[in-house]
Design a protein around this motif. Structure first.
Motif, PDB file in Angstrom:
ATOM      1  N   SER A   1       0.081  -1.324  -2.200  1.00 34.65           N
ATOM      2  CA  SER A   1      -1.063  -0.727  -2.888  1.00 34.65           C
ATOM      3  C   SER A   1      -1.413  -1.501  -4.149  1.00 34.65           C
ATOM      4  N   PHE A   2      -0.384  -2.002  -4.846  1.00 33.99           N
ATOM      5  CA  PHE A   2      -0.639  -2.809  -6.047  1.00 33.99           C
ATOM      6  C   PHE A   2      -1.359  -4.104  -5.692  1.00 33.99           C
ATOM      7  N   LEU A   3      -0.850  -4.808  -4.684  1.00 34.03           N
ATOM      8  CA  LEU A   3      -1.450  -6.074  -4.281  1.00 34.03           C
ATOM      9  C   LEU A   3      -2.821  -5.884  -3.647  1.00 34.03           C
ATOM     10  N   LEU A   4      -3.093  -4.680  -3.154  1.00 28.40           N
ATOM     11  CA  LEU A   4      -4.390  -4.387  -2.547  1.00 28.40           C
ATOM     12  C   LEU A   4      -5.496  -4.275  -3.589  1.00 28.40           C
ATOM     13  N   VAL A   5      -5.207  -3.571  -4.685  1.00 30.74           N
ATOM     14  CA  VAL A   5      -6.274  -3.293  -5.657  1.00 30.74           C
ATOM     15  C   VAL A   5      -6.243  -4.190  -6.888  1.00 30.74           C
ATOM     16  N   ALA A   6      -5.081  -4.748  -7.236  1.00 31.39           N
ATOM     17  CA  ALA A   6      -4.986  -5.563  -8.457  1.00 31.39           C
ATOM     18  C   ALA A   6      -5.973  -6.728  -8.470  1.00 31.39           C
ATOM     19  N   PRO A   7      -6.125  -7.491  -7.371  1.00 31.67           N
ATOM     20  CA  PRO A   7      -7.107  -8.592  -7.399  1.00 31.67           C
ATOM     21  C   PRO A   7      -8.534  -8.101  -7.627  1.00 31.67           C
ATOM     22  N   ILE A   8      -8.900  -6.968  -7.011  1.00 30.25           N
ATOM     23  CA  ILE A   8     -10.247  -6.410  -7.192  1.00 30.25           C
ATOM     24  C   ILE A   8     -10.459  -6.034  -8.644  1.00 30.25           C
ATOM     25  N   ILE A   9      -9.468  -5.353  -9.224  1.00 30.31           N
ATOM     26  CA  ILE A   9      -9.576  -4.887 -10.605  1.00 30.31           C
ATOM     27  C   ILE A   9      -9.642  -6.068 -11.570  1.00 30.31           C
TER      28      ILE A   9
END
Length: 341
Positions: free
Chosen positions: A199-207
């Protein structure tokens, strides 16, 4: 006045140090405390690491570290979005959920919890929440669309309408699926209990990418504070900049909400506090808001999972307890100054 404010880079340096301390402390503390020597032994991987219980290794790297890092980037994301929203609408009371993104994401997550397949698990909730948030913002932007100028009042009213609409749909689903109601309520109150590296690797790049875009347009936000006419004379395409930033902040907010549920007041408290400390320069405001929001939400999540351990309080409750008094004081202060009709 400016002479009473901190230099933005000094503030950022202080917050960087505080961020490191907050992340380390949050990783160490919990239902099972990891000593500082064991923490550094595991992180650095020195010879003493073999003497540390294997359970500590699992607790630190598989449970706490992804949760702490996720709470940090989500707090930073919500705070950056709040800073941008306050600049776009020229109102210190604006915050990331003002356009109904959270309600749309909440409805998407509710649909999956109530009717989704068990195979997708947490990834399914994240995906449905993200799609729900995007649908909500797409509808709001469509309702407020204008080729000539951004109708901020139309956007705000559309956001309120969409928020009410999706909240009503969520209530309908909860009534229809009463056995899933507790799970839905807990998710909508915000929690990082299901945080994973995925979940971290999923949203961190977007954020992170979205926040970089916001920093890129910081100069335009500064110029827009001078007023629409003056900004146009200085060559700023106000309508275009506002639409870009609204879309970007909506994407960031959707990504943040999709992994942790609805966490309020972070985007209201932190940007306004940072602005009072360093001034309205949006480049420094956005950078410091990210760091400040990350620290704030990391500490709030630490409180949520330790204050009555092993029982966990939804982190949205902790931020609300901190945020509501601040919001009311801010509202009262601005009412006295005649800034709110």
């Amino acid at each position: 006045m400016k002479k009473h404010r901190l230099n933005g880079w000094i503030m950022a340096s202080i917050l960087c140090g505080v961020s490191v301390v907050a992340i380390v402390v949050a990783c160490m503390l919990g239902a099972v405390n990891v000593s500082i020597s064991d923490f550094f032994s595991l992180v650095i991987g020195n010879g003493n690491a073999d003497a540390v219980p294997n359970s500590y290794n699992i607790i630190l790297f598989d449970v706490r570290m992804p949760r702490v890092l996720l709470s940090f980037v989500v707090g930073g994301a919500l705070s950056v979005c709040g800073a941008c929203m306050q600049g776009i609408f020229k109102n210190a009371l604006a915050e990331p959920y003002i356009l109904g993104v959270s309600s749309g994401a909440g409805f998407g997550a509710t649909l999956f919890i109530a009717f989704g397949g068990a195979g997708l698990g947490y990834l399914g909730i994240t995906g449905f929440a993200f799609i729900g948030g995007l649908i909500a913002i797409a509808m709001v932007l469509w309702l407020g669309y204008s080729k000539t100028r951004t109708r901020t009042i139309a956007l705000l009213l559309s956001g309120v309408a969409m928020s009410t609409f999706f909240s009503a749909l969520t209530s309908v689903v909860m009534i229809a699926e009463r056995d899933k109601m507790e799970h839905i309520v807990l998710w909508t109150m915000g929690s990082f209990s299901s945080a994973t590296w995925d979940s971290f690797l999923l949203v961190a790049p977007i954020i992170i990418l979205g926040c970089m875009v916001c920093v890129f347009f910081a100069r335009d936000l500064n110029v827009m504070l001078l007023g629409d006419e003056q900004a146009r004379q200085l060559g700023v395409d106000i309508n275009k900049i506002r639409w870009i930033l609204l879309v970007v902040t909506a994407l960031i907010t959707s990504a943040a909400v999709s992994v942790c549920g609805i966490i309020g007041f972070v985007g209201l408290i932190i940007p306004h506090t940072i602005r009072m400390l360093i001034g309205p320069n949006h480049r420094m405001l956005i950078i410091n808001s990210f760091l400040g929001g990350g620290v704030f939400l990391t500490l709030c999540d630490l409180i949520a999972r330790t204050v009555v351990a092993p029982v966990e309080i939804p982190v949205g409750v902790v931020t609300a307890v901190c945020g509501v008094p601040f919001f009311l004081l801010l509202l009262k202060n601005r009412t006295k100054k005649g800034e709110i009709m």
